[in-house]
Design an enzyme around this catalytic site. Structure first.
Site: not given
Length: 387
Positions: A130, A157, A339, A365, A367
């Protein structure tokens, strides 16, 4: 120092904001949960010319300045971060092709990539490699006027839509250091032996596909070697990832902005003990913290983008912006969920999607842990200074 957008950037942002509020925000939650591909949104981005963000004007693109580039990913991610990924991989690949491609490659692909008639992505990551791209195993063997590619790529992707798909390979597996034997080949859709084998299930980042791509004896003409010279693939990929890190930083700002919007709106409307929960100091503290984190991340991202527009090498600046903004996106999404209380865990509210999308920003892009090392080495070597 002027932190204001210029008139062109403001008009561009306002056009994007209107598109996101009209076409993305109303459908994002339902489409994301159903796994529906955002075909209509992609068409809208085409009509806006967004697929030409990183394409020079001479090839039909809009050659956006880097601040406008960042604004694009911020605004789209405010609506639905997954959709920004479709445009992000395409833009990184277009930037790489425009910067490193031969004149023939640019003329062949960039005009149709600029209009979105063609789309693209970038195939770097593998099952065992990676962030450590030098560890890839995909190879390309030269046979006459062709290369024969074998290997497997992961988390790609746009894999089902990319034409061409730039693939990082080792053209000389024996090279030392390894990066000297790495090249990028432009593989066209439909090439025999190229197969998208599966979509990978994910916690978040839904909408675009993230695929495993297998290449078995895939033959491509030697003319598809990016730049026409072997051994430059690693350099070509890393230079494009500088823009990719601006893209990720800006997406992080978009997530943080939406977290702020949702938290502020909920704090004003939700009541407890007869009062709006925004009247309680604990909620005010969280809301203020979200606002501070958001604005700091935005300013760092715009700063890094403006440095790129100055024409300087900015791997340190883009890395810093990506690290900081991605960490703030997760913190803001978490506080927004708190919240909301129990409703923050419900799929009927937006914040649970933000909470699922945000962690990817610290991974994509490069780690954050690896990027911290990159930044530190640059500072120690005197290649970048902070003052």
């Amino acid at each position: 120092m002027d932190f204001r957008l210029n008139d062109g950037q403001r008009l561009f942002r306002d056009t994007l904001r209107d598109f996101v509020d009209r076409e993305i925000v109303p459908v994002a939650r339902d489409w994301e949960h159903s796994g529906r591909y955002p075909t209509e949104i992609v068409e809208g981005m085409r009509q806006l010319g967004l697929f030409g963000l990183a394409v020079p004007e001479e090839y039909g693109g809009i050659a956006a300045d880097t601040v406008s580039f960042a604004l694009t990913f911020e605004e789209i991610s405010r609506g639905w971060m997954g959709v920004a990924g479709i445009l992000g991989s395409h833009s990184v690949s277009c930037f790489m092709l425009a910067k490193h491609g031969t004149e023939e490659q640019k003329a062949k692909y960039l005009p149709e990539l600029a209009t979105g008639e063609r789309r693209t992505g970038i195939a770097l990551t593998e099952p065992g490699a990676g962030t450590d791209l030098q560890g890839i195993r995909a190879t390309a063997r030269r046979e006459g006027d062709e290369y024969v590619i074998n290997g497997t790529k992961m988390w790609i992707t746009n894999a089902r839509h990319a034409d061409p798909l730039p693939v990082l390979v080792k053209t000389d597996p024996t090279a030392a250091p390894a990066h000297r034997g790495m090249s990028i080949l432009l593989v066209e859709a439909g090439t025999p032996g190229l197969e998208v084998t599966r979509d990978i299930g994910k916690l978040g980042y839904k909408g675009p596909e993230s695929c495993e791509v297998v290449l078995v004896d895939v033959r491509v003409p030697a003319a598809q070697l990016l730049g026409g010279v072997e051994g430059r693939g690693m350099q070509q990929a890393l230079s494009s990832l500088e823009t990719g890190r601006i893209n990720i930083a800006a997406r992080s700002v978009g997530i943080a902005q939406r977290a702020y919007d949702e938290a502020l709106g909920y704090a004003r409307k939700r009541t407890a003990f007869g009062r709006a929960i925004g009247d309680f100091q604990a909620v005010q503290q969280r809301l203020a913290e979200i606002a501070v984190r958001l604005q700091a991340a935005r300013l760092m991202t715009y700063w890094a983008a403006s440095r790129m527009d100055d024409g300087v090498r900015m791997d340190t600046e883009s890395g810093m912006a990506k690290i900081f903004a991605s960490e703030q996106a997760l913190a803001c999404a978490t506080d927004a969920m708190r919240i909301h209380g129990g409703y923050g865990y419900s799929t009927e509210f937006e914040v649970e999607r933000l909470y699922r999308d945000a962690p990817l920003m610290s991974i994509g892009e490069g780690t954050n842990d690896v990027l911290r090392g990159v930044v530190a080495k640059s500072l120690l070597a005197g290649k970048a200074t902070i003052r």
